[in-house]
Design an enzyme around this catalytic site. Structure first.
Site, short mmCIF file in Angstrom:
data_model
loop_
_atom_site.label_atom_id
_atom_site.label_comp_id
_atom_site.label_asym_id
_atom_site.label_seq_id
_atom_site.Cartn_x
_atom_site.Cartn_y
_atom_site.Cartn_z
N ALA A 8 27.26 15.50 2.74
CA ALA A 8 26.26 16.52 3.03
C ALA A 8 25.01 15.94 3.71
O ALA A 8 24.15 16.68 4.16
CB ALA A 8 25.85 17.24 1.74
N CYS A 9 24.93 14.63 3.79
CA CYS A 9 23.75 13.93 4.31
C CYS A 9 23.85 13.75 5.83
O CYS A 9 24.82 13.17 6.33
CB CYS A 9 23.63 12.58 3.62
SG CYS A 9 22.44 11.45 4.35
N SER A 10 22.84 14.20 6.56
CA SER A 10 22.86 14.08 8.02
C SER A 10 22.81 12.62 8.47
O SER A 10 23.44 12.25 9.47
CB SER A 10 21.70 14.86 8.64
OG SER A 10 20.46 14.33 8.25
#
Length: 118
Positions: A8-10
């Site tokens: 979920a982390c860019s």
């Protein structure tokens, strides 16, 4: 090489894209599903040259619940920090990349990710 990510982390997705674009051979560890042990964190931190509080995400809800911002940041409390990060992996800064030669970086920038490429 191995990369610890939260999908979920860019920043994690950017690191993966760069590794893919460079044709890097790597293994993904979804560290929220397979949390590192305190010993694994200790080894990674030694390679990074950092302390547990240096990679702690203090803005996370668990950090507030634990009161991490007020914890002492010294050798006497280092084990407490390691145990907290192992028990609450969302508190660990990401992505963490370890190259085959043992070089380890927190890959939040393109430069950091490129630094571990062969």
């Amino acid at each position: 090489m191995e990369i610890w990510i939260n999908p979920a982390c860019s920043k994690c997705r950017s690191a993966l894209s760069l590794l893919d674009a460079e044709g890097a051979d790597y293994t993904v560890r979804y560290y929220l599903e397979e949390p590192p042990t305190a010993d694994e964190l200790d080894a990674v931190l030694k390679r990074l040259g950092l302390e547990p509080w240096d990679i702690a995400r203090l803005g996370e809800a668990a950090a507030g619940e634990l009161g991490l911002a007020s914890w002492a940041r010294d050798a006497a409390h280092r084990a407490q920090w390691l145990e907290a990060l192992a028990a609450h992996p969302a508190l660990i800064q990401r992505p963490i990349i370890t190259a085959d030669d043992g070089t380890t970086v927190v890959g939040r920038s393109e430069e950091a990710v490129r630094s571990v490429l062969p």
